[in-house]
Write a protein that holds these residues in place. Structure first.
Motif, mmCIF file in Angstrom:
data_model
loop_
_atom_site.group_PDB
_atom_site.id
_atom_site.type_symbol
_atom_site.label_atom_id
_atom_site.label_comp_id
_atom_site.label_asym_id
_atom_site.label_seq_id
_atom_site.Cartn_x
_atom_site.Cartn_y
_atom_site.Cartn_z
ATOM 1 N N ALA A 101 0.825 -1.205 0.000
ATOM 2 C CA ALA A 101 0.000 0.000 0.000
ATOM 3 C C ALA A 101 0.862 1.260 0.000
ATOM 4 O O ALA A 101 0.570 2.237 -0.684
ATOM 5 C CB ALA A 101 -0.939 0.007 1.204
ATOM 6 N N ARG A 102 1.950 1.209 0.757
ATOM 7 C CA ARG A 102 2.836 2.377 0.821
ATOM 8 C C ARG A 102 3.496 2.641 -0.524
ATOM 9 O O ARG A 102 3.650 3.784 -0.945
ATOM 10 C CB ARG A 102 3.914 2.152 1.879
ATOM 11 N N SER A 105 0.758 4.092 -2.871
ATOM 12 C CA SER A 105 0.459 5.456 -2.472
ATOM 13 C C SER A 105 1.596 6.408 -2.803
ATOM 14 O O SER A 105 1.408 7.502 -3.330
ATOM 15 C CB SER A 105 0.174 5.476 -0.973
ATOM 16 N N SER A 106 2.801 5.959 -2.503
ATOM 17 C CA SER A 106 3.981 6.775 -2.743
ATOM 18 C C SER A 106 4.172 7.063 -4.239
ATOM 19 O O SER A 106 4.457 8.194 -4.631
ATOM 20 C CB SER A 106 5.202 6.042 -2.194
ATOM 21 N N GLY A 158 -11.586 2.816 -3.456
ATOM 22 C CA GLY A 158 -11.308 3.713 -2.346
ATOM 23 C C GLY A 158 -11.694 3.135 -1.002
ATOM 24 O O GLY A 158 -10.912 3.161 -0.054
ATOM 25 N N ILE A 159 -12.902 2.607 -0.927
ATOM 26 C CA ILE A 159 -13.407 2.096 0.357
ATOM 27 C C ILE A 159 -12.563 0.912 0.823
ATOM 28 O O ILE A 159 -12.392 0.687 2.021
ATOM 29 C CB ILE A 159 -14.908 1.736 0.246
ATOM 30 N N ASN A 161 -9.139 0.239 -0.320
ATOM 31 C CA ASN A 161 -7.694 0.474 -0.246
ATOM 32 C C ASN A 161 -7.270 1.581 0.715
ATOM 33 O O ASN A 161 -6.163 1.549 1.246
ATOM 34 C CB ASN A 161 -7.137 0.770 -1.639
ATOM 35 N N PHE A 162 -8.119 2.578 0.909
ATOM 36 C CA PHE A 162 -7.776 3.709 1.774
ATOM 37 C C PHE A 162 -7.362 3.248 3.170
ATOM 38 O O PHE A 162 -6.415 3.766 3.767
ATOM 39 C CB PHE A 162 -8.971 4.660 1.863
ATOM 40 N N TYR A 163 -8.075 2.273 3.673
ATOM 41 C CA TYR A 163 -7.764 1.714 4.991
ATOM 42 C C TYR A 163 -6.321 1.235 5.067
ATOM 43 O O TYR A 163 -5.615 1.496 6.048
ATOM 44 C CB TYR A 163 -8.733 0.570 5.304
ATOM 45 N N ILE A 165 -3.801 2.058 3.119
ATOM 46 C CA ILE A 165 -2.858 3.162 2.931
ATOM 47 C C ILE A 165 -2.668 3.932 4.241
ATOM 48 O O ILE A 165 -1.556 4.269 4.618
ATOM 49 C CB ILE A 165 -3.360 4.117 1.818
ATOM 50 N N THR A 166 -3.774 4.179 4.936
ATOM 51 C CA THR A 166 -3.697 5.012 6.135
ATOM 52 C C THR A 166 -3.516 4.206 7.413
ATOM 53 O O THR A 166 -3.475 4.779 8.499
ATOM 54 C CB THR A 166 -4.973 5.876 6.269
ATOM 55 N N LEU A 169 -1.272 5.284 10.213
ATOM 56 C CA LEU A 169 -1.766 6.463 10.925
ATOM 57 C C LEU A 169 -2.953 6.111 11.822
ATOM 58 O O LEU A 169 -3.014 6.529 12.986
ATOM 59 C CB LEU A 169 -2.169 7.539 9.912
ATOM 60 N N ILE A 170 -3.891 5.346 11.277
ATOM 61 C CA ILE A 170 -5.095 4.966 12.031
ATOM 62 C C ILE A 170 -4.720 4.272 13.337
ATOM 63 O O ILE A 170 -5.317 4.522 14.381
ATOM 64 C CB ILE A 170 -5.980 4.036 11.172
ATOM 65 N N LYS A 172 -2.486 4.860 15.234
ATOM 66 C CA LYS A 172 -2.031 5.789 16.269
ATOM 67 C C LYS A 172 -3.158 6.350 17.098
ATOM 68 O O LYS A 172 -2.935 6.792 18.220
ATOM 69 C CB LYS A 172 -1.241 6.940 15.628
ATOM 70 N N PHE A 173 -4.378 6.362 16.570
ATOM 71 C CA PHE A 173 -5.462 6.888 17.396
ATOM 72 C C PHE A 173 -6.641 5.958 17.583
ATOM 73 O O PHE A 173 -7.662 6.356 18.115
ATOM 74 C CB PHE A 173 -5.923 8.279 16.928
#
Lengths: 200, 200
Positions: A101-102, A105-106, A158-159, A161-163, A165-166, A169-170, A172-173
């Motif tokens: 994914a990185r 995205s990159s 999107g629904i 792959n976005f998960y 990719i992020t 970050l996700i 972390k919270f």
DNA sequence: GTCTATATTGCGATAGAC
DNA sequence: GTCTATCGCAATATAGAC
């Protein structure tokens, strides 16, 4: 062309470094130090830093091409079943290649010139597959006829792959359990499917 | 602190460069040449390359913070209406800041250390806003009660933002009209909403 | 095939004239 | 506040010994 142990080792070490820091922020010394060899190995085996990066990318993309091939050849499945198969494959592939994914995205946001064309070719195939499958679904009455298949294809990509990719970050919270990948994919695809099916 | 003409010019030139090439692939000379000034201007005005990057990021993020503030304070809206408002704002913000998606995507996949915390703080707020709004929707009966609000929040963020992140790539294999942004957002949100609403 | 040592280039930062 | 010139460093690539 068979890969030597040194080549495999360099690819293995370079993969997480390129994925998390980006091509230009990784130095060849960083890679060769971790791989317990010396700088000249990269030039010798891969013809330089860019060659190593290309080798890493190609290795990352093989499962996507394979999954797409299987999905296309599976003519016995209905359109909805084929989309479901794709959703399952997404979770499986990202579990198999946690850095994929990185890289995607990159390369989408900051294309490198060698990676760009590779990504472009593969993602274009995924897009066409989703589009035509959605169209089949409209044709056989399973999918709402007023759906814009181009936008619907991007929505599904999107629904799902976005998960992935992020995800760094996700995490972390919000806490994510070990089987969150499959759970998310199932849940998200469920929402999407209810959003596009034809209520008969 | 008021910004001088030179500062504004440097930010304006640096924004597309950082967005498309990534922080580490942009040289300060590249920026100052285009801005028709000299290298030392960046050190003088921004205390170095990193300071310039931070100034660019802050300028990019102001509209997100503002929109979130408005959405939160708008207590007269129902949960569904508030999600709709968020979806509309996404399209508006990305139209206003065409490079914002690249900065977010770039910082999520390859955090720079200064940008990372900024992105983290803002996206965490967006996530909490979506989560709590979905919970309100469940509580008042508009949203399906068996929905996992964490996954549903990520799904919504994904279905709306993935398009803007991958837009430079999507444009290469499918035509996008000028008003595609708003059209996509409306269509995608429509799919999502039909996927989560409670069929009474 | 693997190493050390080095060549060469380009980077960000800064001193100091104006 | 803006410029030129330059310093010091880290990058990739490679020559050549083993």
């Amino acid at each position: 062309m068979m890969k030597t142990d040194t080549q495999l080792k360099l690819i293995e070490i370079a993969t997480p470094l390129f994925a998390t820091k980006g091509f230009s922020s990784v130095s060849v010394r960083e890679v060769t130090d971790s791989a317990q060899t010396n700088v000249s190995a990269i030039s010798y085996h891969f013809n330089g830093k860019e060659g190593l990066y290309q080798a890493v990318l190609e290795e990352q993309f093989t499962p996507i091409m394979q999954a797409l091939q299987v999905a296309k050849n599976n003519n016995s499945l209905s359109p909805i079943e084929r989309l479901t198969f794709y959703a399952d494959q997404i979770a499986y592939i990202h579990a198999q290649r946690p850095f994929l994914a990185r890289f995607i995205s990159s390369e989408v946001t900051n294309p490198t010139g060698y990676g760009g064309p590779v990504i472009e070719k593969h993602l274009s195939q995924v897009y066409q597959f989703l589009r035509s499958t959605l169209q089949e679904g409209i044709d056989n009455g399973d999918v709402q006829p007023d759906l814009n298949i181009a936008y619907a294809a991007i929505s599904l990509a999107g629904i799902l792959n976005f998960y992935f990719i992020t995800k760094p970050l996700i995490q972390k919270f919000t806490p994510l359990t070990e089987d969150a990948n499959a759970q998310y994919t199932t849940h998200a695809f469920h929402i999407y499917l209810h959003g596009i099916i034809n209520k008969a």
